[in-house]
Design a protein around this motif. Structure first.
Motif, PDB file in Angstrom:
ATOM      1  N   THR A  66       8.463  -6.618  17.906  1.00  0.00           N
ATOM      2  CA  THR A  66       9.891  -7.023  17.192  1.00  0.00           C
ATOM      3  C   THR A  66      10.835  -5.835  16.710  1.00  0.00           C
ATOM      4  OG1 THR A  66       8.930  -7.324  14.694  1.00  0.00           O
ATOM      5  CG2 THR A  66       8.645  -9.182  16.449  1.00  0.00           C
ATOM      6  N   LEU A  67      11.915  -6.138  16.685  1.00  0.00           N
ATOM      7  CA  LEU A  67      12.936  -5.040  16.217  1.00  0.00           C
ATOM      8  C   LEU A  67      12.406  -4.435  14.762  1.00  0.00           C
ATOM      9  CD1 LEU A  67      15.133  -3.207  16.565  1.00  0.00           C
ATOM     10  CD2 LEU A  67      16.708  -4.660  15.531  1.00  0.00           C
ATOM     11  N   ALA A  68      12.142  -5.208  14.122  1.00  0.00           N
ATOM     12  CA  ALA A  68      11.696  -4.853  12.557  1.00  0.00           C
ATOM     13  C   ALA A  68       9.943  -4.258  12.618  1.00  0.00           C
ATOM     14  CB  ALA A  68      11.420  -6.346  11.788  1.00  0.00           C
ATOM     15  N   GLY A  69       9.430  -4.748  13.560  1.00  0.00           N
ATOM     16  CA  GLY A  69       8.144  -3.956  13.577  1.00  0.00           C
ATOM     17  C   GLY A  69       8.189  -2.542  14.074  1.00  0.00           C
ATOM     18  N   ARG A  70       9.017  -2.459  15.265  1.00  0.00           N
ATOM     19  CA  ARG A  70       9.242  -1.072  15.649  1.00  0.00           C
ATOM     20  C   ARG A  70      10.166  -0.028  14.799  1.00  0.00           C
ATOM     21  NH1 ARG A  70       8.268  -0.215  21.007  1.00  0.00           N
ATOM     22  NH2 ARG A  70       7.724  -2.146  22.322  1.00  0.00           N
ATOM     23  N   LEU A  71      11.130  -0.933  13.810  1.00  0.00           N
ATOM     24  CA  LEU A  71      11.693   0.193  12.920  1.00  0.00           C
ATOM     25  C   LEU A  71      11.182   0.454  11.767  1.00  0.00           C
ATOM     26  CD1 LEU A  71      15.287  -1.612  13.079  1.00  0.00           C
ATOM     27  CD2 LEU A  71      15.013   0.540  14.082  1.00  0.00           C
ATOM     28  N   TRP A  72      10.069  -0.611  10.892  1.00  0.00           N
ATOM     29  CA  TRP A  72       9.482  -0.062   9.798  1.00  0.00           C
ATOM     30  C   TRP A  72       8.102  -0.973   9.530  1.00  0.00           C
ATOM     31  CZ3 TRP A  72       9.119  -3.723   6.119  1.00  0.00           C
ATOM     32  CH2 TRP A  72       9.769  -5.030   6.147  1.00  0.00           C
ATOM     33  N   ARG A  73       8.140  -2.158   9.981  1.00  0.00           N
ATOM     34  CA  ARG A  73       6.899  -2.754   9.698  1.00  0.00           C
ATOM     35  C   ARG A  73       5.716  -2.293  10.219  1.00  0.00           C
ATOM     36  NH1 ARG A  73       9.132  -9.295   9.963  1.00  0.00           N
ATOM     37  NH2 ARG A  73      10.235  -8.915   8.037  1.00  0.00           N
ATOM     38  N   ASN A  74       5.488  -1.729  11.487  1.00  0.00           N
ATOM     39  CA  ASN A  74       4.345  -1.062  12.095  1.00  0.00           C
ATOM     40  C   ASN A  74       3.918   0.260  11.122  1.00  0.00           C
ATOM     41  OD1 ASN A  74       4.649  -3.041  13.954  1.00  0.00           O
ATOM     42  ND2 ASN A  74       5.160  -1.526  15.571  1.00  0.00           N
ATOM     43  N   GLU A  75       4.582   0.825  10.678  1.00  0.00           N
ATOM     44  CA  GLU A  75       4.612   2.138   9.972  1.00  0.00           C
ATOM     45  C   GLU A  75       4.048   1.621   8.588  1.00  0.00           C
ATOM     46  OE1 GLU A  75       4.298   5.052  10.344  1.00  0.00           O
ATOM     47  OE2 GLU A  75       4.995   5.237  12.331  1.00  0.00           O
ATOM     48  N   ALA A  76       4.580   0.596   8.178  1.00  0.00           N
ATOM     49  CA  ALA A  76       4.403   0.049   6.702  1.00  0.00           C
ATOM     50  C   ALA A  76       2.651  -0.682   6.623  1.00  0.00           C
ATOM     51  CB  ALA A  76       5.331  -1.037   6.351  1.00  0.00           C
ATOM     52  N   PHE A  77       2.475  -1.298   7.996  1.00  0.00           N
ATOM     53  CA  PHE A  77       1.285  -1.973   8.183  1.00  0.00           C
ATOM     54  C   PHE A  77       0.122  -0.494   8.052  1.00  0.00           C
ATOM     55  CE2 PHE A  77      -2.292  -2.331  11.470  1.00  0.00           C
ATOM     56  CZ  PHE A  77      -3.025  -3.326  10.916  1.00  0.00           C
ATOM     57  N   ALA A  78       0.566   0.468   9.066  1.00  0.00           N
ATOM     58  CA  ALA A  78      -0.407   1.643   9.076  1.00  0.00           C
ATOM     59  C   ALA A  78      -0.631   2.238   7.681  1.00  0.00           C
ATOM     60  CB  ALA A  78       0.058   2.493  10.051  1.00  0.00           C
ATOM     61  N   GLY A  79       0.305   2.435   6.794  1.00  0.00           N
ATOM     62  CA  GLY A  79       0.464   2.928   5.534  1.00  0.00           C
ATOM     63  C   GLY A  79      -0.375   1.977   4.632  1.00  0.00           C
ATOM     64  N   GLN A  80      -0.183   0.829   4.630  1.00  0.00           N
ATOM     65  CA  GLN A  80      -1.275  -0.268   3.952  1.00  0.00           C
ATOM     66  C   GLN A  80      -2.620  -0.056   4.361  1.00  0.00           C
ATOM     67  OE1 GLN A  80       0.674  -3.574   4.911  1.00  0.00           O
ATOM     68  NE2 GLN A  80       2.669  -3.474   3.805  1.00  0.00           N
ATOM     69  N   VAL A  81      -3.177   0.151   5.418  1.00  0.00           N
ATOM     70  CA  VAL A  81      -4.454   0.106   6.110  1.00  0.00           C
ATOM     71  C   VAL A  81      -4.774   1.391   5.583  1.00  0.00           C
ATOM     72  CG1 VAL A  81      -6.066   0.093   8.009  1.00  0.00           C
ATOM     73  CG2 VAL A  81      -4.148  -1.659   7.820  1.00  0.00           C
ATOM     74  N   ALA A  82      -4.263   2.418   5.898  1.00  0.00           N
ATOM     75  CA  ALA A  82      -4.470   3.860   5.364  1.00  0.00           C
ATOM     76  C   ALA A  82      -5.040   3.892   3.913  1.00  0.00           C
ATOM     77  CB  ALA A  82      -3.645   4.757   6.008  1.00  0.00           C
ATOM     78  N   SER A  83      -4.085   3.312   3.195  1.00  0.00           N
ATOM     79  CA  SER A  83      -4.376   3.258   1.731  1.00  0.00           C
ATOM     80  C   SER A  83      -5.737   2.604   1.237  1.00  0.00           C
ATOM     81  CB  SER A  83      -3.191   2.676   0.960  1.00  0.00           C
ATOM     82  OG  SER A  83      -2.004   3.461   1.228  1.00  0.00           O
ATOM     83  N   GLN A  84      -5.834   1.502   2.077  1.00  0.00           N
ATOM     84  CA  GLN A  84      -7.028   0.529   1.747  1.00  0.00           C
ATOM     85  C   GLN A  84      -8.371   1.522   2.228  1.00  0.00           C
ATOM     86  OE1 GLN A  84      -6.793  -3.769   2.263  1.00  0.00           O
ATOM     87  NE2 GLN A  84      -4.973  -3.228   3.350  1.00  0.00           N
ATOM     88  N   LEU A  85      -8.419   2.040   3.168  1.00  0.00           N
ATOM     89  CA  LEU A  85      -9.271   3.063   3.657  1.00  0.00           C
ATOM     90  C   LEU A  85      -9.580   3.991   2.493  1.00  0.00           C
ATOM     91  CD1 LEU A  85      -8.452   3.183   7.366  1.00  0.00           C
ATOM     92  CD2 LEU A  85     -10.634   1.958   6.606  1.00  0.00           C
ATOM     93  N   ARG A  86      -8.596   4.585   2.239  1.00  0.00           N
ATOM     94  CA  ARG A  86      -8.838   5.865   1.123  1.00  0.00           C
ATOM     95  C   ARG A  86      -9.335   5.267  -0.251  1.00  0.00           C
ATOM     96  NH1 ARG A  86      -3.600   7.607   3.095  1.00  0.00           N
ATOM     97  NH2 ARG A  86      -2.713   6.607   1.304  1.00  0.00           N
ATOM     98  N   ARG A  87      -8.917   4.344  -0.370  1.00  0.00           N
ATOM     99  CA  ARG A  87      -9.450   3.520  -1.634  1.00  0.00           C
ATOM    100  C   ARG A  87     -10.942   3.154  -1.663  1.00  0.00           C
ATOM    101  NH1 ARG A  87      -5.425   0.636  -2.219  1.00  0.00           N
ATOM    102  NH2 ARG A  87      -6.351  -1.431  -1.335  1.00  0.00           N
ATOM    103  N   LEU A  88     -11.362   2.833  -0.383  1.00  0.00           N
ATOM    104  CA  LEU A  88     -12.772   2.503  -0.310  1.00  0.00           C
ATOM    105  C   LEU A  88     -13.670   3.581   0.153  1.00  0.00           C
ATOM    106  CD1 LEU A  88     -11.868  -0.790   1.811  1.00  0.00           C
ATOM    107  CD2 LEU A  88     -12.947  -0.668  -0.519  1.00  0.00           C
ATOM    108  N   GLY A  89     -12.887   4.713   0.387  1.00  0.00           N
ATOM    109  CA  GLY A  89     -13.662   5.765   0.632  1.00  0.00           C
ATOM    110  C   GLY A  89     -14.240   5.859   2.045  1.00  0.00           C
ATOM    111  N   PHE A  90     -13.633   5.393   2.820  1.00  0.00           N
ATOM    112  CA  PHE A  90     -13.763   5.603   4.322  1.00  0.00           C
ATOM    113  C   PHE A  90     -12.957   6.747   4.988  1.00  0.00           C
ATOM    114  CE2 PHE A  90     -14.391   0.647   4.151  1.00  0.00           C
ATOM    115  CZ  PHE A  90     -15.763   0.787   3.627  1.00  0.00           C
ATOM    116  N   HIS A  91     -13.625   7.218   5.884  1.00  0.00           N
ATOM    117  CA  HIS A  91     -12.924   8.467   6.524  1.00  0.00           C
ATOM    118  C   HIS A  91     -13.185   8.058   8.219  1.00  0.00           C
ATOM    119  CE1 HIS A  91     -13.334  10.822   2.817  1.00  0.00           C
ATOM    120  NE2 HIS A  91     -14.377  10.102   2.705  1.00  0.00           N
TER     121      HIS A  91
END
Length: 365
Positions: A66-91
């Motif tokens: 979607t347009l919103a996905g390409r503009l910002w939601r995909n990056e937001a998703f990646a940021g959210q998942v990356a944060s959860q991985l860091r919080r759990l100590g996953f590399h």
């Protein structure tokens, strides 16, 4: 420092892609890669992985194209998942999408994490435009799960080696072949879903042809899914005067369901692999199938194989099974032997690990 392989699979209900991924993630040899599942909700796949000790991260998936996905939601998703991985100590050392539908999100996450990206290709209806639209050319590792799909994708992307790694079953899933009833069974399980390419309308057309010829007994036909919307897939059941047609909805205990029947039917127009068909035979139940996916590599009984999208030939095959049921060999025992020789999950995992190591240069944690 231990590293993890991050698998993306949006939908979690029990279906082919999800069951194949579940077998892969819980395999003992995959544990050294420390797999982590990222999915959309706490459905069947998430529960199955958690029960096997595989960590699960649940996060809403945006519409990646979607347009919103390409503009910002995909990056937001990646940021959210990356944060959860860091919080759990996953590399993470790799992001792996379970089909092209999640490919754009996998690429975005891999870039955020500075890791390579891999993708399974599973959808039999995938077109060259889909391969490009979902960014599959940008992946470091592309794997098709079926022979015909692998050949098509290789033609689209001549400059790379597209790997073929079949899906696999667990040896413990095998059941003894069911004893053959003397007469054609009074109820039949119809594999698939309401999608038109699963061929349910071809079956109902074949039944109508049998009815017209006076060769259709009053049987019960149970479909593994919801009743299709007639606007999208019209089964024209009103033409059929005898028998019963039931739609079972989504089924999570598939093997237990299949074992309640003495015959199943697969009518798909195409399959990349066709896991439900192999699961049926491995459960010890005879199967009448269109010649799709890998079925011809395991089922050798010609009376139980028909070309796809040919209702007339499907009607003929059903008529023959009904009239010669007591003498035809369904080939279940031989099919199980071939499945064990060619399509066990052990072989899938071995090939995948070699791809990680030799193609991507990764080492297990």
């Amino acid at each position: 420092m231990a590293s993890h392989v991050i698998f993306l699979q949006r939908r979690t209900h029990r279906a082919g892609a999800q069951t194949c991924l579940a077998r892969l993630l819980r395999h003992p040899s995959m544990q050294k890669w420390r797999p982590v599942l990222v999915c959309e909700d706490e459905g069947w796949l998430a529960q199955t992985c958690r029960a096997a000790g595989v960590p699960v991260i649940v996060n809403p998936f945006p519409g990646a194209r979607t347009l919103a996905g390409r503009l910002w939601r995909n990056e937001a998703f990646a940021g959210q998942v990356a944060s959860q991985l860091r919080r759990l100590g996953f590399h993470p050392q790799l992001v792996h999408a379970n089909d092209h539908w999640d490919a754009l999100l996998a690429l975005t996450l891999a870039r955020r994490l500075h890791t390579p990206a891999a993708v399974f290709l599973r959808s039999p209806g995938m077109r060259a435009e889909d391969y490009d639209k979902y960014g599959c050319r940008e992946f470091d590792l592309v794997i098709a799960v079926g022979d015909e799909l692998q050949q098509r994708v290789q033609h689209w992307d001549m400059g790379r080696g597209v790997l073929l790694i079949h899906d696999g079953l667990e040896a413990a899933e095998q059941c003894p072949p069911k004893p053959r009833p003397a007469q054609f069974p009074p109820k039949v399980l119809v594999l698939g879903s309401p999608l038109d390419w699963k061929g349910w309308a071809d079956l109902t057309e074949a039944l109508w042809l049998l009815q017209q010829a006076g060769h259709l007994p009053a049987l019960q036909w149970d479909f593994t899914g919801d009743r299709p919307d007639p606007a999208r897939n019209n089964l024209r059941l009103e033409r059929l005067s005898g028998g019963q047609f039931r739609f079972l909805g989504r089924v999570e205990q598939f093997r237990d369901l299949v074992r309640q029947y003495d015959l199943a039917v697969q009518t798909s127009w195409h399959e990349s692999f066709g896991m439900a068909a192999l699961e049926t035979l491995f459960a010890g139940v005879p199967l009448l199938s269109t010649r799709v996916g890998v079925i011809e590599q395991v089922l050798e009984s010609p009376a139980f194989l028909v070309p796809p999208r040919q209702p007339q030939l499907l009607a003929q095959a059903l008529r023959r099974l009904m009239s010669e049921w007591g003498t035809l060999d369904a080939g279940v025992e031989k099919a199980q032997q071939l499945i064990r020789a060619r399509f066990l999950i052990d072989q899938t995992v071995d090939k995948l690990q070699r791809a990680y190591e030799e193609t991507l240069g990764l080492l297990p944690a």
